[in-house]
Design a protein around this motif. Structure first.
Motif, short mmCIF file in Angstrom:
data_model
loop_
_atom_site.label_atom_id
_atom_site.label_comp_id
_atom_site.label_asym_id
_atom_site.label_seq_id
_atom_site.Cartn_x
_atom_site.Cartn_y
_atom_site.Cartn_z
N PRO A 120 0.92 -1.22 0.10
CA PRO A 120 0.17 0.15 0.01
C PRO A 120 0.87 1.28 -0.09
O PRO A 120 1.89 1.15 0.40
CB PRO A 120 -0.94 -0.01 1.21
CG PRO A 120 -0.06 -1.15 2.27
CD PRO A 120 0.56 -2.23 1.31
N GLY A 121 0.11 2.44 -0.43
CA GLY A 121 0.71 3.60 -0.37
C GLY A 121 0.11 4.47 -1.63
O GLY A 121 -0.76 4.02 -2.24
N CYS A 122 0.48 5.83 -1.68
CA CYS A 122 -0.20 6.89 -2.67
C CYS A 122 0.31 6.34 -3.99
O CYS A 122 -0.42 6.47 -4.96
CB CYS A 122 0.16 8.31 -2.14
SG CYS A 122 -0.55 8.75 -0.73
N SER A 123 1.55 5.95 -3.88
CA SER A 123 2.14 5.34 -5.34
C SER A 123 1.74 6.07 -6.42
O SER A 123 2.21 7.16 -6.61
CB SER A 123 1.48 4.11 -5.51
OG SER A 123 2.01 3.31 -6.65
N TYR A 124 1.19 5.59 -7.60
CA TYR A 124 1.22 6.32 -8.87
C TYR A 124 0.11 7.45 -8.97
O TYR A 124 -0.20 8.18 -9.80
CB TYR A 124 0.68 5.34 -9.92
CG TYR A 124 1.68 4.37 -10.27
CD1 TYR A 124 2.61 4.55 -11.32
CD2 TYR A 124 1.88 3.08 -9.81
CE1 TYR A 124 3.73 3.74 -11.65
CE2 TYR A 124 2.57 2.10 -10.04
CZ TYR A 124 3.97 2.56 -11.13
OH TYR A 124 4.74 1.61 -11.39
N CYS A 125 -0.63 7.42 -7.61
CA CYS A 125 -1.52 8.93 -7.58
C CYS A 125 -0.79 9.97 -7.81
O CYS A 125 -1.05 10.79 -8.33
CB CYS A 125 -2.34 8.64 -6.29
SG CYS A 125 -3.22 10.14 -5.94
N LEU A 126 0.50 10.06 -7.06
CA LEU A 126 1.15 11.38 -7.38
C LEU A 126 2.53 11.22 -7.51
O LEU A 126 3.29 12.33 -7.50
CB LEU A 126 0.88 12.23 -6.00
CG LEU A 126 1.88 12.30 -4.85
CD1 LEU A 126 1.92 13.53 -3.82
CD2 LEU A 126 1.76 11.07 -4.22
N ALA A 127 2.97 9.91 -7.62
CA ALA A 127 4.32 9.62 -8.18
C ALA A 127 5.39 10.45 -7.09
O ALA A 127 6.45 11.03 -7.78
CB ALA A 127 4.69 10.02 -9.74
N MET A 128 5.29 10.39 -5.89
CA MET A 128 5.96 10.90 -5.18
C MET A 128 7.29 9.85 -4.71
O MET A 128 8.54 10.34 -4.34
CB MET A 128 5.58 11.61 -3.90
CG MET A 128 6.42 12.31 -3.03
SD MET A 128 5.54 13.51 -2.00
CE MET A 128 6.71 14.20 -0.98
N ASN A 129 7.13 8.61 -4.65
CA ASN A 129 7.80 7.67 -4.42
C ASN A 129 8.52 7.26 -5.79
O ASN A 129 8.64 8.02 -6.69
CB ASN A 129 7.12 6.46 -3.74
CG ASN A 129 6.16 5.79 -4.67
OD1 ASN A 129 5.67 6.28 -5.75
ND2 ASN A 129 5.59 4.54 -4.29
N GLU A 130 8.81 6.00 -5.81
CA GLU A 130 9.63 5.58 -7.23
C GLU A 130 8.58 5.16 -8.31
O GLU A 130 8.89 4.73 -9.37
CB GLU A 130 10.50 4.22 -6.82
CG GLU A 130 9.93 3.31 -6.35
CD GLU A 130 10.69 2.45 -5.41
OE1 GLU A 130 11.88 2.58 -5.26
OE2 GLU A 130 10.29 1.25 -4.76
N ASP A 131 7.32 5.14 -7.94
CA ASP A 131 6.03 4.70 -9.13
C ASP A 131 5.99 5.64 -9.89
O ASP A 131 5.28 6.62 -9.50
CB ASP A 131 5.13 4.24 -8.04
CG ASP A 131 5.24 3.00 -7.22
OD1 ASP A 131 6.48 2.34 -7.58
OD2 ASP A 131 4.56 2.49 -6.53
N ARG A 132 6.46 5.76 -11.27
CA ARG A 132 5.99 6.67 -12.00
C ARG A 132 5.42 6.19 -13.37
O ARG A 132 5.92 5.04 -13.99
CB ARG A 132 7.28 7.62 -12.53
CG ARG A 132 7.94 8.04 -11.39
CD ARG A 132 7.99 9.65 -11.17
NE ARG A 132 8.44 9.52 -9.64
CZ ARG A 132 9.31 9.93 -9.22
NH1 ARG A 132 10.45 10.08 -9.98
NH2 ARG A 132 9.69 10.05 -8.00
N VAL A 133 4.39 6.97 -13.88
CA VAL A 133 4.10 6.71 -15.32
C VAL A 133 4.90 7.40 -16.31
O VAL A 133 5.38 8.33 -16.06
CB VAL A 133 2.68 6.92 -15.54
CG1 VAL A 133 2.24 6.99 -17.01
CG2 VAL A 133 1.60 6.20 -14.72
N GLU A 134 5.41 6.65 -17.26
CA GLU A 134 6.38 7.49 -18.23
C GLU A 134 5.83 8.51 -19.09
O GLU A 134 4.53 8.46 -19.25
CB GLU A 134 6.96 6.16 -19.16
CG GLU A 134 7.55 5.04 -18.54
CD GLU A 134 9.09 5.56 -17.94
OE1 GLU A 134 9.73 6.12 -18.61
OE2 GLU A 134 9.15 5.02 -16.73
#
Ligand code: SF4
Lengths: 191, 454
Positions: free
Chosen positions: B397-411
């Protein structure tokens, strides 16, 4: 020690430009921190350093004679842009206790007051005269005056804000005036 | 004659000055991004945190969602924010649900889930989506960092009371229409600022028909409609939802509590300052094509003509043109998660669609549950197996791709079918192109390889 502002006398740093926004006051790459102090180097960074990050010698904040001055004179619409409170913190860290501008963004205005700093609104001619005179400026919040040599101008500020700044009340103290009521509420509803 | 909002507000009013009221805060939720300066302020002024027992912390915005990365967060800023939250909570005695906690999750997930966010409370958090908790029948709103510090020190906050906006939703929806479609449609019809200056109360038969989790999705996006507050009258469903949750009143206290909140409803529709209505009988699934949530259509509506420079910029950024339809969007990525749609109910809907199916070749689909509890529940119900067999990536769990503040990013340039709440430029990563939609539509899209709604 009271943190209130009654009267401050200082020479002024002059950055007489309109629409100085919060990205200029403190760009977003300086926000990556968990602190609310230590922003003095960030203030006006885009105008203050060259592309190599070296201080630009003739930018006002970098001039030796301007160090320690507490007043900044600027143009219209000072502090527009994002709501970041870091802009107020950066001015505070540099030692600017008073900004004299033609107008302010409402959010910056509140942020600055919330940090117990004084945003003065003065017209263009008045500011030009102060810059021209180039003398120490005295801002008297109780009298609501700005004077330098034989120039003297009055300015307006909401009574609430003036009171808060003179007494040096921070937001928390302003709430804790009602400590008794809060305690009574807690005793009844929030044990 | 009072609204639900008025009643809760008045109960928490300590004193009034000019046009503002000092409100007592029953619950203060914090996360790692907006709290450090507030803690530092306490320290600089030698102040205590008044009610650590009413303050709860979680880690969510920066947390990696790949399990192995959670042990040793590689980005130094993220690590510093997470560590300083841990130190601050220890120093000030605040309960923290850190990454290893079974109750960790996005702040707007864990409040209701733990029974912390319950009817009648005032709830604040340094986060604009705090209105989510209003779905439980509470006043919940986002605050700035200085205000976080004020609440730390005093448990109170000055607020100017907003006006009351009643949003009446009627009709019975078709099976492929969800709360997400209702809120997107409201914003598409009324603009991104129709709630500015108001507290929104959602009511009407269609709202009563929603389960509690859908109500949370609905109130979550009040801020996308410009409103700081969104709330829904508590009913039997609300009570059933909170009963037995760890921080909710228990046993006799719960019985008493039920009585205490009996008057939490709006006395009459006349109590609202304004009402807007939506009939969802013919509502179709909604999808955003642009860079603000009002740029939203259904599949059978071509994208509208350009009217403003904002439109031009939005089409350019999204790489789309007026007259196209959503089915023509070359989507490559599907994100299911966030505080809008990362709940167990959402994952069940997705699993039902993905059962015995495989996602299309052109799609990467990542599922990020909103909380540890949702993850555990999804594992227990076999949903995680369904997702994995379908070819989805299952994360922590986490905010993740919702705001891409961690390492999860849409290209950059990639179109993402997303169940989150904001489609601003760069929101899911620099150059990313977000299309907001329900989990139902996102799951269908993953399977079909293009945007479909049935
Ligand atoms: S999931 Fe997205 S909207 Fe929700 S709290 Fe996290 S960043 Fe904010």
């Amino acid at each position: 020690m009271s943190r209130g502002i009654k009267q401050i006398t200082s020479e002024a740093i002059v950055i007489f430009k309109d629409n100085i926004d919060t990205d200029i006051l403190i760009p977003k790459n300086y926000l990556k921190t968990t602190k609310r102090t230590g922003f003095e180097k960030a203030l006006f960074a885009p105008w203050r350093y060259d592309s190599q990050g070296k201080p630009i010698a003739d930018f006002p904040l970098n001039m030796p004679e301007n160090q320690g001055k507490k007043i900044l004179i600027a143009g219209e619409n000072f502090g527009c842009g994002s709501s970041r409170e870091h802009a107020a913190w950066a001015l505070q860290d540099f030692g600017i206790d008073i900004v004299i501008a033609g107008s302010y963004s409402p959010i910056f205005y509140m942020n600055y007051i919330n940090n117990l700093k004084l945003p003065v609104v003065l017209g263009r001619t008045e500011r030009e005269a102060l810059i021209e005179a180039d003398l120490p400026i005295t801002v008297d919040l109780e009298a609501k005056t700005v004077s330098a040599g034989n120039l003297e101008y009055t300015f307006e500020i909401e009574r609430d804000y003036r009171n808060k700044l003179i007494k040096g009340l921070d937001n928390i103290e302003e709430i804790l005036i009602y400590e008794d009521l809060i305690e009574a509420y807690e005793a009844e509803y929030a044990k | 004659m009072k609204t639900l909002f008025d009643k809760i507000w008045d109960k928490h009013k300590i004193v009034s000055e000019d046009d503002k009221d000092l409100l007592y805060v029953d619950l203060h939720l914090i996360h790692e991004v907006t709290s450090p300066q507030a803690f530092e302020g306490l320290r600089l002024n030698n102040r205590k945190l008044r009610r650590p027992d009413l303050t709860f912390a979680t880690m969510d915005h920066n947390t990696p969602t790949i399990p192995e990365h959670r042990e040793n967060v590689s980005d130094p800023l993220s690590r510093e924010q997470l560590c300083s939250l841990e130190e601050n909570c220890r120093e000030f005695g605040v309960k923290l649900f850190d990454m290893s906690s079974e109750n960790n999750g996005i702040v707007h997930m864990i409040g209701p889930e733990l029974g912390l966010s319950i009817p009648g409370k005032t709830i604040v958090c340094g986060d604009s989506h705090t209105a989510t908790h209003g779905a439980m029948g509470a006043i919940a709103f986002g605050i700035g960092t200085s205000e976080v510090e004020n609440v730390f020190a005093t448990q109170c906050i000055w607020q100017t009371k907003p006006k009351n906006l009643g949003v009446k939703v009627t009709g019975k929806s078709s099976a492929n229409v969800f709360a997400k479609d209702i809120i997107l449609k409201l914003i598409a019809d009324n603009g991104v600022a129709f709630g500015t200056g108001y507290a929104i109360e959602f009511f009407g038969e269609a709202i009563e028909a929603l389960n509690v989790e859908e109500r949370l999705s609905l109130c979550n996006m009040s801020i996308e409609a410009g409103a700081k507050f969104g709330l829904i009258k508590p009913d039997q469903k609300t009570l059933d939802y909170i009963e037995g949750r760890p921080y909710a009143p228990q046993g006799d206290d719960f019985e008493q509590y039920k009585k205490d909140i009996e008057d939490l409803f709006t006395d009459s529709e006349q109590a609202y300052d304004k009402i807007i209505t939506l009939d969802i009988s013919d509502l179709k699934p909604q999808i955003s094509y642009g860079t603000n949530p009002a740029m939203t259509v259904s599949l059978d509506q071509p994208f509208p003509q350009i009217e403003t420079t904002e439109d031009t910029r939005a089409y350019q950024y999204m790489g789309l043109e007026p007259g196209m339809t959503a089915a023509q969007i070359p989507v490559e990525f599907v994100f299911i998660g966030s505080c809008t749609n990362g709940r167990i109910n959402d994952l069940r809907i997705v699993a039902e669609i993905m059962q015995d199916q495989v996602i299309a070749d052109n799609i990467t689909c990542v599922i990020v549950p909103g909380s540890m509890q949702v993850l555990k529940q999804a594992e227990a119900e076999g949903l995680v197996d369904i997702f994995k067999e379908a070819g989805c990536e299952m994360r922590y769990p986490g905010c993740s791709y919702c705001l891409a503040m961690n390492e999860d990013r849409v290209e950059p340039g990639v179109h993402c079918a997303s169940t989150s709440n904001r489609n601003f430029e760069g929101r899911q990563g620099e150059g990313s192109r977000t299309h907001l939609m329900s989990p139902y539509m996102a799951a269908k899209t993953a399977i079909n390889g293009r945007i479909v709604d049935e």
